[in-house]
Write a protein that holds these residues in place. Structure first.
Motif, PDB file in Angstrom:
ATOM      1  N   CYS A   8       0.849  -1.188   0.000  1.00  0.00           N
ATOM      2  CA  CYS A   8       0.000   0.000   0.000  1.00  0.00           C
ATOM      3  C   CYS A   8       0.886   1.239   0.000  1.00  0.00           C
ATOM      4  CB  CYS A   8      -0.920   0.005   1.213  1.00  0.00           C
ATOM      5  SG  CYS A   8      -0.050   0.036   2.784  1.00  0.00           S
ATOM      6  N   THR A   9       0.244   2.377  -0.137  1.00  0.00           N
ATOM      7  CA  THR A   9       0.975   3.643  -0.077  1.00  0.00           C
ATOM      8  C   THR A   9       1.311   3.964   1.375  1.00  0.00           C
ATOM      9  OG1 THR A   9      -1.030   4.947   0.183  1.00  0.00           O
ATOM     10  CG2 THR A   9      -0.280   4.517  -2.091  1.00  0.00           C
ATOM     11  N   GLN A  10       2.204   4.883   1.576  1.00  0.00           N
ATOM     12  CA  GLN A  10       2.569   5.312   2.927  1.00  0.00           C
ATOM     13  C   GLN A  10       1.348   5.877   3.653  1.00  0.00           C
ATOM     14  OE1 GLN A  10       5.757   4.900   4.334  1.00  0.00           O
ATOM     15  NE2 GLN A  10       4.648   5.366   6.206  1.00  0.00           N
ATOM     16  N   HIS A  11       0.487   6.596   2.921  1.00  0.00           N
ATOM     17  CA  HIS A  11      -0.719   7.186   3.505  1.00  0.00           C
ATOM     18  C   HIS A  11      -1.623   6.099   4.093  1.00  0.00           C
ATOM     19  CE1 HIS A  11      -4.026   9.987   4.038  1.00  0.00           C
ATOM     20  NE2 HIS A  11      -4.814   9.126   3.387  1.00  0.00           N
TER      21      HIS A  11
END
Length: 68
Positions: A8-11
């Protein structure tokens, strides 16, 4: 042993990063019977065993422990 991976993305990662169990990503990578991950894991084991010479279980254990 985890046979899959969740990326997943860091967010998104930060949204689940918590000591609060209610923020757990319940459908993560392991123990969810993901058929693609299970197939990849079985194929990896097939490759692993195909490259090892025929040995007794004790010899396999010694070999695997030496790789750790």
């Amino acid at each position: 042993m985890a046979l899959g991976l969740t990326t997943c993305t860091q967010h998104i990662f930060d949204a689940f990063l918590s000591d609060d169990r209610l923020k757990t990503l319940f459908h993560g990578h392991s123990y969810t019977a993901n058929p693609v991950a299970c197939s990849a894991g079985l194929a990896s084991l097939d490759l692993f065993w195909s490259f090892l010479p025929k040995r007794t279980s004790t010899e396999y254990q010694t070999h695997i422990v030496s790789l750790l």
